[in-house]
Design a protein around this motif. Sequence first.
Motif, PDB file in Angstrom:
ATOM      1  N   ARG A 186      50.933  10.081  14.502  1.00  0.00           N
ATOM      2  CA  ARG A 186      51.529   8.752  14.664  1.00  0.00           C
ATOM      3  C   ARG A 186      50.878   7.996  15.828  1.00  0.00           C
ATOM      4  O   ARG A 186      50.652   6.780  15.729  1.00  0.00           O
ATOM      5  CB  ARG A 186      53.032   8.901  14.920  1.00  0.00           C
ATOM      6  N   LEU A 187      50.554   8.676  16.918  1.00  0.00           N
ATOM      7  CA  LEU A 187      49.902   8.016  18.048  1.00  0.00           C
ATOM      8  C   LEU A 187      48.482   7.583  17.693  1.00  0.00           C
ATOM      9  O   LEU A 187      48.003   6.538  18.149  1.00  0.00           O
ATOM     10  CB  LEU A 187      49.879   8.945  19.266  1.00  0.00           C
ATOM     11  N   THR A 188      47.801   8.384  16.879  1.00  0.00           N
ATOM     12  CA  THR A 188      46.468   7.989  16.420  1.00  0.00           C
ATOM     13  C   THR A 188      46.553   6.706  15.602  1.00  0.00           C
ATOM     14  O   THR A 188      45.729   5.788  15.760  1.00  0.00           O
ATOM     15  CB  THR A 188      45.844   9.112  15.576  1.00  0.00           C
ATOM     16  N   HIS A 189      47.562   6.631  14.760  1.00  0.00           N
ATOM     17  CA  HIS A 189      47.771   5.427  13.960  1.00  0.00           C
ATOM     18  C   HIS A 189      48.080   4.221  14.854  1.00  0.00           C
ATOM     19  O   HIS A 189      47.762   3.075  14.509  1.00  0.00           O
ATOM     20  CB  HIS A 189      48.915   5.660  12.967  1.00  0.00           C
ATOM     21  N   ALA A 190      48.689   4.473  16.045  1.00  0.00           N
ATOM     22  CA  ALA A 190      49.041   3.390  16.976  1.00  0.00           C
ATOM     23  C   ALA A 190      47.864   2.957  17.840  1.00  0.00           C
ATOM     24  O   ALA A 190      48.012   2.057  18.670  1.00  0.00           O
ATOM     25  CB  ALA A 190      50.200   3.826  17.858  1.00  0.00           C
ATOM     26  N   GLY A 191      46.692   3.600  17.674  1.00  0.00           N
ATOM     27  CA  GLY A 191      45.502   3.163  18.394  1.00  0.00           C
ATOM     28  C   GLY A 191      45.054   4.058  19.524  1.00  0.00           C
ATOM     29  O   GLY A 191      44.068   3.747  20.206  1.00  0.00           O
ATOM     30  N   PHE A 192      45.739   5.173  19.763  1.00  0.00           N
ATOM     31  CA  PHE A 192      45.332   6.091  20.822  1.00  0.00           C
ATOM     32  C   PHE A 192      44.305   7.092  20.297  1.00  0.00           C
ATOM     33  O   PHE A 192      44.260   7.394  19.105  1.00  0.00           O
ATOM     34  CB  PHE A 192      46.545   6.861  21.363  1.00  0.00           C
ATOM     35  N   GLN A 193      43.495   7.604  21.215  1.00  0.00           N
ATOM     36  CA  GLN A 193      42.599   8.714  20.893  1.00  0.00           C
ATOM     37  C   GLN A 193      43.307   9.993  21.321  1.00  0.00           C
ATOM     38  O   GLN A 193      43.516  10.226  22.513  1.00  0.00           O
ATOM     39  CB  GLN A 193      41.270   8.565  21.625  1.00  0.00           C
ATOM     40  N   VAL A 194      43.676  10.817  20.360  1.00  0.00           N
ATOM     41  CA  VAL A 194      44.554  11.954  20.608  1.00  0.00           C
ATOM     42  C   VAL A 194      43.785  13.254  20.464  1.00  0.00           C
ATOM     43  O   VAL A 194      43.001  13.431  19.519  1.00  0.00           O
ATOM     44  CB  VAL A 194      45.758  11.938  19.647  1.00  0.00           C
ATOM     45  N   ALA A 195      44.018  14.168  21.396  1.00  0.00           N
ATOM     46  CA  ALA A 195      43.466  15.523  21.322  1.00  0.00           C
ATOM     47  C   ALA A 195      44.628  16.501  21.306  1.00  0.00           C
ATOM     48  O   ALA A 195      45.532  16.406  22.144  1.00  0.00           O
ATOM     49  CB  ALA A 195      42.551  15.795  22.512  1.00  0.00           C
ATOM     50  N   ARG A 196      44.597  17.423  20.344  1.00  0.00           N
ATOM     51  CA  ARG A 196      45.647  18.448  20.249  1.00  0.00           C
ATOM     52  C   ARG A 196      45.155  19.717  20.921  1.00  0.00           C
ATOM     53  O   ARG A 196      44.333  20.453  20.384  1.00  0.00           O
ATOM     54  CB  ARG A 196      45.968  18.732  18.782  1.00  0.00           C
TER      55      ARG A 196
END
Length: 673
Positions: A469-479
């Motif tokens: 969901r955060l990726t969809h909001a424009g953030f670059q996310v690393a798990r």
Amino acid sequence: MTALLMLAVFALCAVLMVRRILPALLAIPVMAIVLCAVAGVPFARLGAVFSGGVTVLAPAYAAVIFGALLGRVTIDTGIARAIVNLTAEYGGENPLLFALVLCAVTAVLFVSLSGLGAIVMVGSIVLPTMLAVGVPRRLTGPLFLMAFALGFTFNIANWTFYTTFFGVTEGRLLPFALALAAIDAIALLAFAIVGFARERDYATWREARRDEDAEVLDLESDRGGRVPAIAMVVPLLPMPLYFFFHLDAVTAFSVSAVLAAAIVRPRAIVQTLVGAAIRGIEDVAPAVLLFMGIGMLLVAVKEPAMHAALAPIAGDWIARPTAFVLVFGLLSPLVLYRGPLNPFGVGIAFFAALIGAHAIAPVLLVAGVMALVAVQNVCDPTNTANVWVANQTGDRTERMMLVTLPYQYVVAILAALLAVSLHIASAAPLPSAPFPPGLLAPASAAHRIVVDDDGTRFGRIAAATVAARLTHAGFQVARRHAVPERRDCSAKPYAAYLYVRRQRFPLLEGVNLDIGLRLEDCGGWVVREWHDHAIEPHPRAALVRRLALQGVRRLLAWRARHPRRAHILFAHGLSLPANLRPTYYFALFKTVDGYMRVYVRAGGPAWAAGMRTGEIVDKIDGRWWWDYGTFQSEARSYDGKAHSFQVRVGNGTRQIQLLAPVLPKEVEALLRE
């Protein structure tokens, strides 16, 4: 415009005090309330300013009260007279030498004694003794006041005020105080030598012309019999107890007073202590009321509206060496006649503003105040002590001011130069930038978030949902797994860290499933935490995803409500405090094992000073933390003051001194979009 109105309030109060229309006891509380109103402090907060100010300096005026107790015991039991008589017996026939010895005794006494009552009692012994051995009449008053000021440099009650109001420690201030005392002593010696060379009108003590004069001279100590020699050491006892054994001032004074009464009047110890306590409170009642007013000013300048309004007045210009020497040295005569720099008048508002704005290192500010006090204590004709001394010696306060001001003016200038040249504030310099290295994430980490989980199955499902969901909001996310507080942000590949956790609570109705999101900046400082929960007999993955999405919606709503804070967090990796007050980014907390531990934001000022998360703190500002109490110790994490700490390292300890805080307003201004 607001700053100009506040300056007008300062000026009006100064005029009222100088012209003696309104005493400082009333002018300072009135100033605090009026300044709050001008600055736009909410009306509902005025009561908190008033009531909070009454108690905020309680340690300072408690020390004054118990110091007065010791002073009265010292006088009433005859200890002070015995010390002076012993000095007179062995002082010899040289008036100059004898005067200097009496000045030394006076200085030592006023390390512990305070209040007008102590000045009256000691002066009633010292002044006639000086005159009786041939000290020129016009020198006795100034010499007594200069000796009083010399001892006042180390006055324990006054130092309690410095540590409480300005937030400095005794150890950091002591080197400057010793040097200032040496300068004061040289000035006193020079005044005595020059004065004896010029004066030839040796005068005897004037006869008491009023009944009250006779009453003052007829001290109770005359009826007290002989004083044991060991009792003469008691007035000195608070010094080692306070400075070396680190007892608080109240305890040091109390122990000394009880010991003095027990040695000299063992059969009347209760009556002696009760009588001394009552008369001691009478002696220092004006000072206590003044401290309450000063406390109101201190509380007032911490209000956000006041802080913002005072910013144009209390800029960091005062920390520049030339400006510092100008204000606290060359302009030191402005303390006279309750002038704008008088620490016991309108000047305290200026100093409180400097503290509230963090415009100057506290220890450097105290050094400047001590330089001003060196002039004020000796020269100010409006001092009640000066008026009494002039009356007793048949002198005029204005003449005493004129003959002592050249010497004390030089003392103030040299003290200001000393404070700068010795770099009193070198242990706590003002930052050239409002943040230390390692506080912010690199530019490449902007809008990158690490999403971590607690390792459980539902935790991983929730974290994956949040990341998507955060990726969809424009953030670059690393798990991935990370521990932000282990190292500073200078090389971090992310600006924010989000920890996702699941918790289960069995209930009669089913299982209460809680999905929590804890947002931290790149250094591990918690920004906000959100929890969503639901009760089902057998929670499944679909419920986990739904709760996780609710948490993300809360996070995004927070970003929308706080765009400036969110921008600085996600673009630069820093969580700014909501109140925008100066901060060191650490928190003290008491754990179940009874220890006081610390949590530190990596890359912050506390981290830069050497403090690390999980360390055990034993002492704060040289005193055991439990002397303050749990709540009071923990509250010191957030007061923005440069405290010192003793922490445990293996089987030993080490000292940590905080430096300059982060100034959130300046950070916010520099990191504009």
